[in-house]
Design an enzyme around this catalytic site. Structure first.
Site, mmCIF file in Angstrom:
data_model
loop_
_atom_site.group_PDB
_atom_site.id
_atom_site.type_symbol
_atom_site.label_atom_id
_atom_site.label_comp_id
_atom_site.label_asym_id
_atom_site.label_seq_id
_atom_site.Cartn_x
_atom_site.Cartn_y
_atom_site.Cartn_z
ATOM 1 N N SER A 281 46.033 134.799 49.970
ATOM 2 C CA SER A 281 45.482 133.801 51.000
ATOM 3 C C SER A 281 46.073 132.257 50.728
ATOM 4 O O SER A 281 46.615 132.174 49.745
ATOM 5 C CB SER A 281 44.098 133.782 50.888
ATOM 6 O OG SER A 281 43.757 133.103 49.781
ATOM 7 N N LYS A 282 45.736 131.721 51.744
ATOM 8 C CA LYS A 282 46.557 130.385 51.997
ATOM 9 C C LYS A 282 46.064 129.567 50.758
ATOM 10 O O LYS A 282 46.808 128.476 50.068
ATOM 11 C CB LYS A 282 46.174 129.942 53.338
ATOM 12 C CG LYS A 282 47.329 129.416 54.106
ATOM 13 C CD LYS A 282 47.067 129.006 55.255
ATOM 14 C CE LYS A 282 48.259 128.284 56.231
ATOM 15 N NZ LYS A 282 47.844 128.142 57.422
ATOM 16 N N ARG A 283 44.599 129.703 50.444
ATOM 17 C CA ARG A 283 44.139 128.875 49.463
ATOM 18 C C ARG A 283 44.814 128.612 48.113
ATOM 19 O O ARG A 283 44.863 127.820 47.320
ATOM 20 C CB ARG A 283 42.571 129.068 49.190
ATOM 21 C CG ARG A 283 41.773 129.079 50.326
ATOM 22 C CD ARG A 283 40.305 129.414 50.020
ATOM 23 N NE ARG A 283 39.867 128.099 49.460
ATOM 24 C CZ ARG A 283 38.964 127.480 49.720
ATOM 25 N NH1 ARG A 283 38.628 127.336 51.007
ATOM 26 N NH2 ARG A 283 38.481 126.340 49.130
ATOM 27 N N GLY A 285 48.070 129.037 47.385
ATOM 28 C CA GLY A 285 49.739 129.140 47.297
ATOM 29 C C GLY A 285 50.165 129.382 48.757
ATOM 30 O O GLY A 285 49.447 129.518 49.678
#
Length: 510
Positions: A281-283, A285
């Site tokens: 997920s984006k959180r 990296g």
RNA sequence: GGCGCUAUCGUCUAACGGUUCAGGACGCUGCCCUCUCAAGGCGGUAAUACGGGUUCGAUUCCCGUUAGCGCUACCA
């Protein structure tokens, strides 16, 4: 766990088109056709890249066709320019599709929002055969139903309330224009079998499958309906997609069955994880291919790295070109378990692929980066940039590190590394370097060996070791303690610049 | 909660019941090389989740436990 189903009245034993050990010999399809079917949410996720890549490799390896289909049936998630960006990114990676948007084949259009009529015609067939029905329940009713089921610790699913409506009731509601959806009519007590190349046989109890919405109240199809209709109409032979789709595959199987269509062959790919094993997920990296592209990763390394996340060639080879991957790829050797997306290893791949690149390509990248840097106004000859590349390539993983790690090739140092200064600059350094300047001054258009010889002469005259001089010159000329061989550096900088920088250093050390 | 998938070094993985005190790569690390920093060469570190079976023999097959993940939407 399936013992309760042992007395099922019906079992669906679905056509399993494999012959012997070869899954790819099919009875009903003579052409391998696969698709990558992303929804245009704005960027290409690296997990999506891996899925696209495996589809691409499988198609190329088997002389098949690689289709790009845009699944934009969720109007709420529509992002302007996403399709263009997706195609651009796919192209950058080298994954060229054979059919898709802007490349129409026989089975278009390839954007689902342009295929609404097709979905409605097919839904009508389903309603007529009793495999689907109109549902007029409000969101509130569904919500309440779900809450009650949860309270009773039951499976949350639609209760087929609207299936009981008479033809007249349905028609009158339709005439009144009451918002409605179309649902799949799942028959109870069936065993639904999904045969998967990667996972083998997986069985599901139809009692646990919800009467899935097929057409939303806005008239758009859901993924489930659209992907089945399109895969069939586009003659997709192998559905290669992420494992997150495995739980809804029985719904798709039921749909194929309802249409009396042959099943494609399924292959559900293992997921990609964050370092803590949660879904990538984006959180934690970067997840967008565009991010890695912007950071200076080579497409070759990204593709190579991602290919090895869940697949291996069965040999110890790790570095592959795209063509090499095509030659070695097979779906059978795809792993079942998820893989952590590990940046360190990606960096190592970038290091390897950077040295595989030819000088011309690296030069082009370097020039582009310089053009965007603070040195944009300066120009350097290709000849000297090529020398810099040669000197720096063994020391970097990214082209941008040429500028970051050795700015001294582009401008004189403005500061000197304190630690190196302390260690390498002694009281007599200035005096020794004056002697070196004398020696260098005698040279005309020196090549690297002549710098070496001159430095040697200076050292001899001063009765000190070469090393004493070398470290001082390096610091004076570059401002730092590390870097390419000294004589290479001096040659690249040239005699005048070298002397100028040594003079500046002597001046500033006073 | 239900359903499903998965389970070898920290990470990516090899070993398709027996040439395995488990191989490779990344990382970390020691030595060599060396004008520095790298690169390179040679080493080192570190794993079969647990418990039962099956078998002459299990990393490999079966069952269970545990753990992780996914799905459980009128999102894909």
């Amino acid at each position: 766990m399936l013992s309760s189903l042992s007395n099922c009245s019906t079992s669906i034993y679905l056509h399993f088109p494999h012959v012997g050990d070869n899954f790819y010999i099919m009875n009903h399809l003579n052409q391998i056709r696969v698709r990558f079917a992303p929804s245009p949410t704005g960027y290409l996720h690296v997990g999506g890249l891996r899925t696209a890549l495996y589809n691409y490799l499988f198609a190329r390896k088997n002389n098949g066709v690689f289709v790009l289909r845009i699944e934009d049936t969720d109007r709420a998630r529509y992002v302007e320019g996403a399709v263009e960006n997706l195609i651009d990114t796919l192209n950058w990676c080298g994954l060229e599709y054979d059919e898709g948007p802007n490349k129409e084949g026989e089975y278009g259009p390839y954007i689902q929002s342009e295929r609404l009529k097709i979905y409605h015609e097919h839904t009508e067939r389903l309603i007529q055969t009793g495999n689907a029905y109109n549902c007029f329940c409000t969101a509130e009713r569904i919500e309440k139903l779900r809450e009650e089921q949860q309270k009773r610790n039951e499976q949350t699913k639609y209760d087929k309330h609207c299936l009981k409506l008479s033809k007249e009731e349905i028609q009158s509601k339709l005439n009144e224009g009451i918002p409605h959806v179309v649902r799949l009519n799942v028959t109870i007590d069936q065993k639904v079998i999904v045969d998967d190349i990667i996972r083998g046989r997986v069985e599901f109890d139809s009692n646990l499958i919800d009467d899935q919405v097929l057409i939303k109240s806005d008239g758009f199809p859901t993924y489930h309906l659209a992907n089945v209709v399109d895969d069939h109409l586009m003659k997709i032979s192998h559905v290669i997609r992420g494992e997150e789709w495995l739980p809804s595959t029985p719904k798709h199987v039921l749909l194929y069955k309802a249409f009396s269509w042959d099943l494609p062959i399924f292959a559900h790919l293992p997921l990609l994880f964050n370092p803590d094993k949660s879904k990538l997920s984006k959180r934690q990296g970067d997840v967008a291919v565009e991010d890695y592209r912007a950071k200076g990763y080579l497409k070759e390394s990204l593709v190579n790295f991602v290919a090895l996340l869940g697949w291996n060639p069965g040999t110890e080879q790790e570095i592959f070109s795209l063509e090499g991957l095509v030659n070695s790829f097979s779906l059978e050797s795809v792993n079942k378990s998820g893989a952590v997306f590990n940046i360190e290893k990606l960096n190592a791949f970038n290091f390897e692929h950077l040295r595989l690149k030819n000088d011309k390509d690296v030069l082009a990248i370097l020039k582009e980066l310089l053009g965007k840097s603070k040195y944009a106004n300066h120009t350097w000859s290709d000849e000297s940039l090529l020398l810099i590349i040669e000197a720096m390539r063994p020391r970097i993983s990214f082209v941008k590190e040429i500028i970051e790690n050795s700015p001294y090739f582009f401008e004189a140092p403005s500061t000197y590394d304190e630690e190196v200064l302390k260690k390498r600059w002694k009281d007599d350094s200035s005096q020794q370097l004056e002697k070196l300047i004398d020696e260098f001054s005698k040279l005309t258009n020196p090549v690297k060996e002549q710098y070496e010889e001159a430095l040697h002469n200076a050292a001899n005259a001063l009765e000190i070791s070469n090393g004493k001089l070398i470290h001082g010159v390096r610091l004076a000329v570059s401002g730092v303690g590390g870097g390419p061989g000294l004589y290479d550096m001096l040659f690249i900088l040239g005699k005048d610049e070298t002397i100028r920088r040594i003079r500046t250093a002597i001046e500033r050390m006073k």
